[in-house]
Design a protein around this motif. Structure first.
Motif, short mmCIF file in Angstrom:
data_model
loop_
_atom_site.label_atom_id
_atom_site.label_comp_id
_atom_site.label_asym_id
_atom_site.label_seq_id
_atom_site.Cartn_x
_atom_site.Cartn_y
_atom_site.Cartn_z
N VAL A 158 48.67 20.94 54.69
CA VAL A 158 47.37 21.59 54.73
C VAL A 158 46.55 21.08 53.55
O VAL A 158 47.06 21.00 52.43
CB VAL A 158 47.52 23.12 54.62
N SER A 159 45.32 20.75 53.80
CA SER A 159 44.45 20.39 52.69
C SER A 159 43.15 21.16 52.86
O SER A 159 42.56 21.18 53.95
CB SER A 159 44.22 18.87 52.70
N GLU A 181 44.90 18.77 45.41
CA GLU A 181 45.64 19.27 46.58
C GLU A 181 47.14 19.07 46.41
O GLU A 181 47.94 19.93 46.77
CB GLU A 181 45.14 18.59 47.86
N ALA A 215 46.41 15.99 53.33
CA ALA A 215 47.07 16.71 54.42
C ALA A 215 48.21 15.89 55.01
O ALA A 215 49.30 16.40 55.29
CB ALA A 215 46.06 17.06 55.52
N THR A 226 38.99 22.26 56.14
CA THR A 226 40.46 22.35 56.11
C THR A 226 41.02 21.35 57.09
O THR A 226 40.55 21.27 58.24
CB THR A 226 40.92 23.77 56.50
N HIS A 227 41.97 20.58 56.64
CA HIS A 227 42.66 19.66 57.54
C HIS A 227 44.14 20.05 57.60
O HIS A 227 44.73 20.39 56.57
CB HIS A 227 42.54 18.22 57.03
N ILE A 228 44.68 20.02 58.78
CA ILE A 228 46.10 20.34 58.95
C ILE A 228 46.76 19.20 59.73
O ILE A 228 46.23 18.76 60.75
CB ILE A 228 46.29 21.67 59.71
#
Ligand SMILES: Cc1cc2nc3c(=O)[nH]c(=O)nc-3n(C[C@H](O)[C@H](O)[C@H](O)COP(=O)(O)OP(=O)(O)OC[C@H]3O[C@@H](n4cnc5c(N)ncnc54)[C@H](O)[C@@H]3O)c2cc1C
Lengths: 148, 776, 288
Positions: B453-454, B374, B738, B627-629
């Protein structure tokens, strides 16, 4: 951990050097030093009850003085251990003439291990400062009281 | 009709006892005549033991025995390592130090006394003479041939070297328009289970039965290993994991203290107990992470990734614990992340250091992989001036599943995924486009806002047996008692995850009973059939599936019995809502349960009873994703970091209980947050562990945790019949990148592209200060 | 986490506590809330032989105003201070400080007397009591005496309490006139103690600062009064510029700023300046 500093003592270099290499005087100056016995050339074993405020530990230590060059310099090596861990320090002491007074310039390394290291890290520097502060205050007193 | 409960966020049935303090952890189990043990541990990182003087300790009234390493280390087998890497060098890991100590915390002696106070007093009287040796602390420098050597017999500090991955990496990097490089640290972390370790051992010489209560994630594996260490018959050793207050991987292990207590209870003829203190826990329970690596990622101008290389030095600590050397291999498996990367290579140099062993900590090797890939994607985006989302999208595979699994260049086939789906949902929740607009405005106004973002994927549901050191299946027995209460015995012994609730939900729906009719028993090897344990996000996907399959067997038998009772052909019987029906006639499952035990009206070829056992072997791992933000704001004057928003969309396949899933995600994100911003096990240059208490080692507290906006997508796994994937580690894998990315992004306009964890405010302040000085 | 052996005695009156202290001398320790003492004992950093529990002495737990002086008994808990209507009205700095101290469990048990007696260099109360110009009233073998907070804190974990002494109360003049106060703190992420803690009280007269008290904790091995800040504020209009200028003196004369894993001394001094300014701005805003 590094400790260093300069303290001014109201005495000549020779006197300060002599005081700082005299085990009886050292015993009086080192905070909490209860006993100091000669175990070899310029080597002593000491018992200290050291700490800050109510947090105290009993340490047995060996103190040795090396590289003695009166009145300029010597090296002090202290290794102590006790229930709260161990303390090892070595420091170079330089004595510089300052218009009849003496500047004691010291710089050294102190390593702490055991309980002290694992829970005390936020206070160790402060404790070292406090101890060295007391040490030099005592020394100043000694210099005064034994003024010849 | 009873409502179905699978998929419902019902409250955990375990919580009332936990909240009221009524649960029984090891220390809550009191046996008469118990001796208490206190260890003396090394205060040096590397030293020769000249002398251990235990005379004063032995003379202390109330002391029953004192053992030193010399006394017992040859009487107990070595602390086991279950992982094997080709050509790996394995030091002989004895239960206590004999001639040398290798890390601060290495056990040297142990005192057994009438109570813990006397034991501690006596331990304080034990004098150890050490002769200090030069310390090896940095995993990279440890590999240097000029470094002092920790294990003389091995001759160097290199435990193993390993190259993994597929594709022609040289060609792939050559084909790239750009190659981005970065050095990346993964600091050591302490797992900090709320309950530390603890062991109680009792030996009955008449029955020759040894019972060991220990706070473990793997009761059966631990029993096998400890029986081998002691040379004691496995079937006479009963191991019980009572209530276990968290593990996070740290109790997926077999420790010296467990074997020592077992041994002492036999020698001393009395129960013995050892309860770990927090300082001991920091020093003597495994740490996680501990890698420093160099990434090289090649990309085309349009953002297409051509190849990815990770050269890494992995810090093993001074000895192997159960899985120590295997952790970096998990990193290697997941380096492709959720991207199509034609060539991947990982080169590991695993080194011994004068520190506690590293091992599995929530995520175990995968957070490292996700973090580096990432970070690499962000670096590529920065290099190409692309948006971080676009670079990711560019390299995503199309949604895939059973028919077209996604093959990556680490050798794995991902089971199912729809990365776009989770990404789109998260972007929408975050209002990403607008976030970027606001960020720009804020920046113009002197505020430092960053968006990270990840998009992660992880490997879990460990896993097919050939891929694991000790079997990757899981077991379940389901019994229907005469009163139609349902007893579920699982080998996947939980320690906070909530299987007592979720497995009951599965059984309740399958059998048409209520959750309260079900009880889940686990952790006692004398009661539960052999099992593997709870780790690697496997409990529901593997252990839950075993429960599910056992239930199918039971239902089949019960249906046959019901058909017999109804006098119809079993094929005509339907089962719904606890009732077996055929042609207007029905019997309830309660009637069937009673009949099964009274056995007065059974088909001729049917055994009495209603119990079924399954050992489920999965065919593949599962691959949850999401997805993590993260949105942060940095105080431009102090560098302090505030998380403004946290959005996570996770896909763990089919969800049995959304409340449990949220709980796992919450916890994982919090641990990520700790890693990203606060946590770091610090040894000073002498090898003293100076982050040795919770006054210095910063585990996030509730007040430091942001509100989390959670949602999910559901892409069922084709690997198991319920379609579940696993979620125990997702948060700790997906969140770290993230959070770091958000902080980096907030400073991106100052030329910052990467920051190492933990990102402390002072470090940020130094960057801001330098920048200000530069601008002035 | 296993303390050494000790005797435990509960006392019901100050006299009883004092006579036991006189009897056991250095071997004895007062037990108040226990939230500093017990953790140290569990680590065996402290190994007192006798604990004298003063928790049952009713006469030590109070918050009252008498003749313009506010008195807070040594055994008053952080929580009692946090929720005191009297203090919220007449000296909101103290409740605001309490709110930021530890967590609910700590605030329920820990006491102001224990906190000042312990003199942790990162504790919150010392900053606040310096800011309000408090005196620590001490009772000992020779009777009662009052020590200015500025002189009470001598060094890390060291106060001017003498053997046999007990902290009886903290007292200070109730702020008069138009005042504004604020406590601001940067919490250590692990311990929650102050990396820096700034306590401010300002008095405004005719739009100008007529008096101020600034106490700083966490920065140095002992809490201190930021005298140069106070001097710079005197007579100032409390506008943004003058507040920033005053705050720039927050760590004047501090040569031993604490460095530990989380923050170096240099950063601490920087935080002291920024948070002093912010606390001054908040306090000035509240003084309007
Ligand atoms: C988890 C945790 C978090 C904390 N966070 C913070 C924080 O954020 N900020 C902060 O400031 N503090 C914090 N503390 C410390 C807390 O405020 C303590 O309660 C306080 O420092 C000591 O008060 P006590 O009543 O508990 O004293 P005790 O622990 O009982 O005593 C402390 C010392 O003072 C002596 N003593 C006590 N009372 C008297 C008296 N009347 N006269 C003479 N000597 C006395 C005792 O002998 C002992 O040496 C925290 C503590 C814990 C456990």
């Amino acid at each position: 951990m590094k400790i260093e500093g300069t303290e001014k003592i109201n005495a000549t270099r020779e006197r300060v050097f002599d005081l700082l290499t005299d085990p009886a005087i050292l015993q009086k100056c080192i905070p909490g030093c209860e006993q100091m016995e000669k175990i070899g050339d310029n080597q002593y074993s000491a018992k200290l009850s050291a700490g800050v405020g109510p947090v105290k530990g009993v340490f047995t230590a060996t103190v040795s003085m090396q590289d003695l060059r009166r009145p300029d310099h010597y090296k002090l090596v202290v290794e102590g251990k006790g229930q709260p861990g161990f303390v090892k320090g070595s420091g170079e002491l330089n004595f510089v003439d300052d218009g009849g007074l003496t500047q004691v310039q010291y710089s050294g390394d102190v390593n702490v291990g055991g309980l002290l290291a694992s829970v005390g890290q936020r206070m160790i520097q402060g404790a070292a400062n406090m101890m060295s502060g007391k040490f030099f205050a005592n020394l100043e007193n000694e210099a005064k009281s034994t003024d010849s | 009709m009873a409502e179905k409960v699978v998929g419902k966020g019902i409250k955990r049935t375990e919580d009332p006892r936990l909240i009221q303090g009524l649960a029984h952890y090891v220390d809550d189990i009191k046996l008469p005549d118990t001796l208490h043990a206190v260890f003396v541990r090394s205060i040096y990182a590397h030293a020769r033991i000249k002398k251990v003087d235990v005379a004063a300790a032995q003379k202390t009234p109330g002391v029953v025995a004192v053992y030193t390493g010399k006394d017992i280390s040859q009487k107990i087998g070595p602390v086991p390592c279950g992982a094997a890497i080709p050509d790996m060098k394995q030091p002989d890991h004895r239960v206590m130090a004999t001639d040398k100590v290798y890390w601060v915390g290495h056990p040297i002696a142990v005192v057994f006394a009438e109570n813990k106070y006397v034991a501690r007093d006596a331990a304080d009287k034990i004098e150890v003479d050490y002769e200090e040796l030069p310390v090896v602390l940095d995993e990279e420098k440890a590999a240097d041939p000029k470094s002092p050597v920790i294990h003389e017999k091995i001759g160097s500090n290199i435990a193993y070297k390993l190259t993994a991955g597929e594709g022609d990496i040289e060609a792939a990097l050559k084909a790239a328009d750009k190659i981005v490089r970065q050095k990346i640290y993964h600091k050591r972390l302490a797992p900090i289970a709320m309950e530390g370790r603890g062991v109680l051992a009792r030996y009955y010489p008449g029955e020759q039965e040894l019972t060991l209560w220990t706070s473990t994630q793997i009761p059966h594996l631990a029993r096998t290993q400890i029986s081998l260490m002691l040379g004691f018959p496995e079937n006479k050793l009963r191991l019980i994991a009572p209530e276990v207050g968290g593990g996070f991987g740290s109790k997926l292990n077999v420790y010296a203290e467990e074997a020592i207590m077992a041994y002492a209870s036999m020698q001393l003829g009395r129960p013995v107990k050892w309860i770990e203190g927090r300082r001991e826990n920091m020093q003597g329970t495994i740490h996680g992470r501990g890698q420093v690596g160099y990434i090289e990622i090649g990309c085309k101008k349009d953002g297409t990734i051509t190849g990815f290389r990770y050269n890494v030095f992995a810090d093993m600590g001074s000895y192997f614990q159960l899985l120590t050397p295997a952790i970096p291999t998990l990193t290697g498996l997941m380096l492709s992340g959720c991207y199509k990367i034609p060539a991947i290579q990982m080169n590991v140099t695993a080194c011994f250091t004068n520190k506690m062993s590293t091992d599995a900590y929530r995520g175990a090797g995968r957070p490292e992989a996700t973090y580096v890939i990432e970070r690499a994607m962000d670096l590529v985006a920065a290099e190409l001036g692309m948006d971080v989302v676009e670079v990711r999208r560019k390299n995503f595979p199309e949604p895939f599943g059973a028919e077209n699994p996604f093959k990556v260049a680490t050798g794995l086939f991902y089971d199912s995924g729809n990365y776009q789906g989770a990404l789109d949902k998260a972007l929408k929740m975050a209002d990403y486009t607008n976030l970027r607009v606001e960020q720009k405005k804020a920046r113009a106004a002197g505020r430092l806002i960053g968006v990270g973002v990840s998009t992660y994927v992880e490997i879990c549901a460990m896993g097919p047996s050939p891929a694991l050191p000790a079997g990757g299946w899981e077991s379940a027995t389901v019994r229907i008692e005469p009163t139609c209460k349902v007893t579920i015995l699982t080998g996947a012994s939980p320690h906070g995850q909530g299987q007592e609730t979720s497995f009951s939900q599965i059984a309740a729906d399958e059998l048409g009973v209520t959750v309260n009719d079900c009880t889940v028993i686990h952790g006692d090897t004398a009661v539960v059939q052999y099992g593997i344990g709870t780790f690697g996000s496997r409990a529901t996907a593997v252990g839950g599936t075993a429960v599910y399959l056992a239930l199918q067997k039971l239902k089949a038998k019960a249906t046959g019995m019901a058909a017999h009772m109804l006098g119809v052909d079993a094929k005509t019987v339907t089962f719904d809502d606890g009732k077996f029906t055929s042609g207007g006639k029905s019997v309830t499952i309660q009637e069937v349960a009673l009949n099964a035990h009274l056995a007065k009206n059974l088909p001729a070829d049917m055994e009495p009873g209603l119990s079924a056992t399954t050992f489920f072997e999965p065919k593949n791992f599962t691959f949850p994703f999401g997805t993590h933000i993260c949105v942060v704001e940095i105080d431009p004057e102090t560098g302090e970091i505030q998380i403004q928003r946290y959005i996570a969309v996770d896909d763990c396949g089919k969800v049995i209980n959304p409340l449990l899933v949220h709980g796992q995600i919450h916890g994982g994100i919090v641990q990520s947050l700790g890693q990203a911003l606060f946590e770091e096990v610090v040894y000073d240059e002498q090898g003293q562990l100076i982050s040795g208490s919770l006054m210095d080692y910063a585990v996030p507290k509730a007040a430091q945790v942001p509100w989390m906006e959670l949602d999910r997508t559901e892409t069922p796994s084709p690997v198991n019949p319920m379609g579940v994937k696993g979620v125990g580690e997702a948060g700790s894998i997906g969140a770290t990148p993230a959070i770091v990315a958000a902080v980096v992004d907030a400073l991106a306009h100052l030329g910052v592209r990467h920051l190492d964890m933990p990102i402390k405010p002072e470090h940020v302040w130094n960057i801001l200060k330098k920048n200000k000085a530069g601008a002035a | 986490m296993i303390p050494a052996n000790f005797d435990y005695i509960t006392v019901k009156s100050l006299d009883e506590a004092l006579s036991l202290l006189a009897k056991h001398k250095d071997d004895a320790k007062i037990l108040a809330g226990g939230h500093s003492l017990l953790p140290a004992m569990k680590l065996r950093l402290m190994q007192p032989k006798v604990l004298i529990d003063i928790g049952k002495i009713k006469e030590l737990s109070y918050i009252k105003e008498e003749g313009g002086q506010i008195h807070i008994g040594a055994m008053t808990t952080h929580f009692q201070i946090e929720t005191s209507a009297l203090l919220q009205k007449s000296c909101p700095l103290l409740p605001e400080t309490a709110t930021q101290l530890g967590d609910m469990q700590v605030r329920n048990k820990g006491t102001i007397g224990g906190s000042v007696a312990h003199a942790d260099p990162a504790a919150d109360w010392p900053a606040a009591v310096i800011a309000v110009g408090a005196e620590i009233v001490v009772i000992g073998p020779k009777g009662e005496r009052a020590i200015k907070a500025d002189d009470f804190f001598v060094d890390m974990l060291t106060t001017s309490l003498q053997p046999g002494d007990l902290v009886k109360e903290v007292r200070f003049a109730a702020p008069k006139g138009k005042t504004g106060q604020a406590y601001m703190k940067v919490r250590h992420p692990a311990s929650g103690f102050a990396v820096v803690g700034i306590a401010v009280t300002l008095t405004v007269d005719g739009g100008k600062c007529s008096a101020s008290g600034i106490g700083v904790t966490g920065v140095s091995s002992k809490p201190y009064r930021a005298k140069s800040v106070e001097a710079a504020l005197k007579g100032s209009a409390l506008d943004a510029k003058s507040l920033a200028a005053a705050a720039s003196h927050a760590s004047d004369g501090i040569s031993d700023a604490i460095s530990e894993l989380y923050a170096t001394g240099e950063y601490r001094k920087h935080l002291a300046e920024i948070y002093t300014r912010r606390a001054l701005e908040t306090a000035a805003g509240r003084a309007k």
